[in-house]
Write an enzyme that holds these catalytic residues in place. Structure first.
Site, short mmCIF file in Angstrom:
data_model
loop_
_atom_site.label_atom_id
_atom_site.label_comp_id
_atom_site.label_asym_id
_atom_site.label_seq_id
_atom_site.Cartn_x
_atom_site.Cartn_y
_atom_site.Cartn_z
N CYS A 89 -0.08 -5.53 -3.52
CA CYS A 89 1.02 -5.28 -2.60
C CYS A 89 1.94 -6.50 -2.58
CB CYS A 89 0.48 -4.99 -1.20
SG CYS A 89 1.77 -4.64 0.01
N ILE A 90 2.98 -6.44 -3.40
CA ILE A 90 4.02 -7.47 -3.37
C ILE A 90 5.36 -6.75 -3.36
CG2 ILE A 90 2.71 -9.38 -4.37
CD1 ILE A 90 3.94 -8.71 -7.10
#
Length: 166
Positions: A89-90
């Protein structure tokens, strides 16, 4: 659209084979499927992840580069920005446009200029400096903030396990 994505991914794969980038390696999971890549990220020096070899699958949508790929670690990894199932999750892997929750600027999210190399370098950067303000793994974020010794022990176990898998 898929043929444009195929050509672009073939070019990126060829470029990475000709000019490898420090910190990761990449190749196809299956030679017949350009949309699924196997990547190995080498734990960055001077971080808790140093010495680790973390495997992941990068899956590209048919409309790449207009939409981002997904990246999911198949190696165990303990990190605030990695969901318990391994998904990374970026911001740059979030769909383009405005963030419905208002946390990210549109400029921080996916744009078609990103490449496998820029994605992998962003993930390496994520390993170097977790963002605990918007965690995917709340427990890891809490440990990162409040129980750093426990966090370090879990990361060390992940690093050792990744080395044993070689």
């Amino acid at each position: 659209m898929a043929s444009q994505a195929c050509l672009l991914l073939q070019k990126q794969l060829k470029d990475l084979c000709k000019h490898p980038v420090d910190g990761f390696s990449a190749g196809l999971v299956d030679e017949k499927n350009i949309f699924e890549w196997s990547v190995t990220i080498i734990g960055p020096p001077d971080t808790l992840y140093e010495g680790g070899f973390f495997n992941a699958i990068m899956s590209f949508p048919q409309n790449y580069p207009n939409s981002p790929p997904t990246v999911r670690f198949t190696s165990d990894i303990w990190h605030p920005n990695v969901y318990p199932d391994g998904r990374v999750c970026i911001s740059i892997l979030h769909p383009p446009g405005d963030d419905p929750s208002g946390y990210e600027l549109a400029s921080e999210r996916w744009t078609p200029v990103h490449t496998v190399e820029s994605i992998m370098l962003s993930i390496i950067s994520m390993l170097s400096g977790p963002n605990d303000e918007s965690p995917a793994n709340v427990e890891a974020a809490k440990e990162w903030r409040d129980k750093r010794d426990e966090f370090k022990k879990k990361v060390s176990r992940c690093v050792r396990k990744s080395q044993e898998m070689l």
